[in-house]
Scaffold this motif. Sequence first.
Motif, PDB file in Angstrom:
ATOM      1  N   ASN A  43     -36.381  52.617 -11.649  1.00 53.17           N
ATOM      2  CA  ASN A  43     -35.231  53.441 -11.281  1.00 53.17           C
ATOM      3  C   ASN A  43     -35.495  54.926 -11.489  1.00 53.17           C
ATOM      4  OD1 ASN A  43     -33.530  51.241 -10.658  1.00 53.17           O
ATOM      5  ND2 ASN A  43     -33.085  50.960 -12.829  1.00 53.17           N
ATOM      6  N   VAL A  44     -34.987  55.722 -10.554  1.00 52.87           N
ATOM      7  CA  VAL A  44     -34.907  57.170 -10.731  1.00 52.87           C
ATOM      8  C   VAL A  44     -33.424  57.484 -10.832  1.00 52.87           C
ATOM      9  CG1 VAL A  44     -35.290  59.424  -9.678  1.00 52.87           C
ATOM     10  CG2 VAL A  44     -37.028  57.642  -9.459  1.00 52.87           C
ATOM     11  N   LEU A  45     -33.031  58.057 -11.948  1.00 52.51           N
ATOM     12  CA  LEU A  45     -31.634  58.373 -12.189  1.00 52.51           C
ATOM     13  C   LEU A  45     -31.428  59.873 -12.029  1.00 52.51           C
ATOM     14  CD1 LEU A  45     -28.876  57.276 -13.091  1.00 52.51           C
ATOM     15  CD2 LEU A  45     -29.627  57.572 -15.452  1.00 52.51           C
ATOM     16  N   VAL A  46     -30.573  60.251 -11.086  1.00 48.31           N
ATOM     17  CA  VAL A  46     -30.221  61.647 -10.834  1.00 48.31           C
ATOM     18  C   VAL A  46     -28.870  61.874 -11.493  1.00 48.31           C
ATOM     19  CG1 VAL A  46     -29.757  63.374  -9.048  1.00 48.31           C
ATOM     20  CG2 VAL A  46     -31.449  61.566  -8.614  1.00 48.31           C
ATOM     21  N   LEU A  47     -28.831  62.790 -12.461  1.00 49.73           N
ATOM     22  CA  LEU A  47     -27.619  63.026 -13.248  1.00 49.73           C
ATOM     23  C   LEU A  47     -26.993  64.372 -12.875  1.00 49.73           C
ATOM     24  CD1 LEU A  47     -29.230  61.923 -16.603  1.00 49.73           C
ATOM     25  CD2 LEU A  47     -27.609  60.587 -15.255  1.00 49.73           C
ATOM     26  N   ALA A  48     -25.970  64.329 -12.045  1.00 47.34           N
ATOM     27  CA  ALA A  48     -25.295  65.561 -11.608  1.00 47.34           C
ATOM     28  C   ALA A  48     -24.558  66.183 -12.784  1.00 47.34           C
ATOM     29  CB  ALA A  48     -24.318  65.250 -10.484  1.00 47.34           C
ATOM     30  N   HIS A  49     -24.687  67.524 -12.927  1.00 46.67           N
ATOM     31  CA  HIS A  49     -24.008  68.159 -14.065  1.00 46.67           C
ATOM     32  C   HIS A  49     -23.343  69.487 -13.749  1.00 46.67           C
ATOM     33  CE1 HIS A  49     -27.386  70.942 -14.651  1.00 46.67           C
ATOM     34  NE2 HIS A  49     -28.180  69.902 -14.539  1.00 46.67           N
ATOM     35  N   GLU A  50     -23.543  70.033 -12.560  1.00 49.62           N
ATOM     36  CA  GLU A  50     -22.933  71.325 -12.248  1.00 49.62           C
ATOM     37  C   GLU A  50     -22.778  71.466 -10.739  1.00 49.62           C
ATOM     38  OE1 GLU A  50     -23.644  76.025 -13.473  1.00 49.62           O
ATOM     39  OE2 GLU A  50     -25.031  74.490 -14.190  1.00 49.62           O
ATOM     40  N   TYR A  51     -21.794  72.259 -10.328  1.00 47.03           N
ATOM     41  CA  TYR A  51     -21.532  72.492  -8.902  1.00 47.03           C
ATOM     42  C   TYR A  51     -21.466  73.988  -8.644  1.00 47.03           C
ATOM     43  CZ  TYR A  51     -18.901  72.796  -4.532  1.00 47.03           C
ATOM     44  OH  TYR A  51     -18.484  73.114  -3.260  1.00 47.03           O
ATOM     45  N   TRP A  52     -22.080  74.401  -7.536  1.00 50.64           N
ATOM     46  CA  TRP A  52     -22.056  75.797  -7.113  1.00 50.64           C
ATOM     47  C   TRP A  52     -21.578  75.843  -5.663  1.00 50.64           C
ATOM     48  CZ3 TRP A  52     -25.469  78.201  -3.446  1.00 50.64           C
ATOM     49  CH2 TRP A  52     -25.294  79.591  -3.357  1.00 50.64           C
ATOM     50  N   PRO A  53     -20.362  76.363  -5.407  1.00 48.36           N
ATOM     51  CA  PRO A  53     -19.883  76.477  -4.029  1.00 48.36           C
ATOM     52  C   PRO A  53     -20.548  77.645  -3.313  1.00 48.36           C
ATOM     53  CG  PRO A  53     -18.232  77.333  -5.541  1.00 48.36           C
ATOM     54  CD  PRO A  53     -19.371  76.815  -6.388  1.00 48.36           C
ATOM     55  N   VAL A  54     -20.784  77.493  -2.040  1.00 49.27           N
ATOM     56  CA  VAL A  54     -21.266  78.613  -1.244  1.00 49.27           C
ATOM     57  C   VAL A  54     -20.118  79.605  -1.121  1.00 49.27           C
ATOM     58  CG1 VAL A  54     -22.053  79.314   1.067  1.00 49.27           C
ATOM     59  CG2 VAL A  54     -23.030  77.280  -0.044  1.00 49.27           C
ATOM     60  N   GLU A  55     -20.392  80.857  -1.408  1.00 46.59           N
ATOM     61  CA  GLU A  55     -19.364  81.897  -1.392  1.00 46.59           C
ATOM     62  C   GLU A  55     -18.887  82.171   0.028  1.00 46.59           C
ATOM     63  OE1 GLU A  55     -20.708  85.368  -3.526  1.00 46.59           O
ATOM     64  OE2 GLU A  55     -21.532  84.123  -5.139  1.00 46.59           O
ATOM     65  N   ASP A  56     -17.635  82.607   0.157  1.00 42.54           N
ATOM     66  CA  ASP A  56     -17.033  82.873   1.472  1.00 42.54           C
ATOM     67  C   ASP A  56     -17.891  83.771   2.348  1.00 42.54           C
ATOM     68  OD1 ASP A  56     -14.892  81.309   0.788  1.00 42.54           O
ATOM     69  OD2 ASP A  56     -13.463  82.959   0.597  1.00 42.54           O
ATOM     70  N   GLY A  57     -18.438  84.833   1.771  1.00 46.23           N
ATOM     71  CA  GLY A  57     -19.224  85.787   2.548  1.00 46.23           C
ATOM     72  C   GLY A  57     -20.604  85.287   2.944  1.00 46.23           C
ATOM     73  N   ASP A  58     -21.009  84.118   2.434  1.00 49.44           N
ATOM     74  CA  ASP A  58     -22.342  83.589   2.744  1.00 49.44           C
ATOM     75  C   ASP A  58     -22.344  82.571   3.877  1.00 49.44           C
ATOM     76  OD1 ASP A  58     -23.434  85.225   0.837  1.00 49.44           O
ATOM     77  OD2 ASP A  58     -23.449  83.697  -0.733  1.00 49.44           O
ATOM     78  N   TYR A  59     -21.203  82.418   4.556  1.00 50.24           N
ATOM     79  CA  TYR A  59     -21.130  81.586   5.756  1.00 50.24           C
ATOM     80  C   TYR A  59     -21.338  82.477   6.976  1.00 50.24           C
ATOM     81  CZ  TYR A  59     -18.935  77.791   3.072  1.00 50.24           C
ATOM     82  OH  TYR A  59     -18.672  76.793   2.174  1.00 50.24           O
TER      83      TYR A  59
END
Length: 167
Positions: A43-59
């Motif tokens: 098994n490879v276990l990927v442990l999510a721990h943080e989220y970074w939203p793309v900023e409004d101006g970067d679309y």
Amino acid sequence: MNIIFKTTATLLNRIRADLRRPHAFAQERVGFIAAGLTAASENVLVLAHEYWPVEDGDYLPDRTVGAMMGPEAIRKALQWAMGSRVALFHVHSHGGHGVPWFSGVDLRENAKFIPDFFKVAPQCVHGSIVLTTDAANGQVWFDRRQPCRPVDVFSVTGLPLKKWRTI
């Protein structure tokens, strides 16, 4: 080998809430999940721990896709992967219910930019996640020159505890 993507209900709820926010011109929102890794036997276990939203101006305005990230969004994500030495997973939502799959545009664009994360964080796996309101699916790259592999199992800790197979 099984690839297991694990997150907390709190983090997943925060990601889903952010992805539902309206944008001035993009039809959907996108972001990045940072994760740690562990491997045990098969098994490879990927442990999510943080989220970074793309900023409004970067679309970027682009009517051919739901959301187009500009080069600044990619640069920031690359910098985050390099500075934090984390696995990065691009994330967006298709809404609806049940286990989703990537659109043709998703598959094409993921294959273009996800392998670039190995330039700055070669010690990690990287990938992409697509969500619905009650499930997820994903792709993982182990190397920039190899094809991606599907996430086999998603696990959400918290109340209620959830787990589903994608294959």
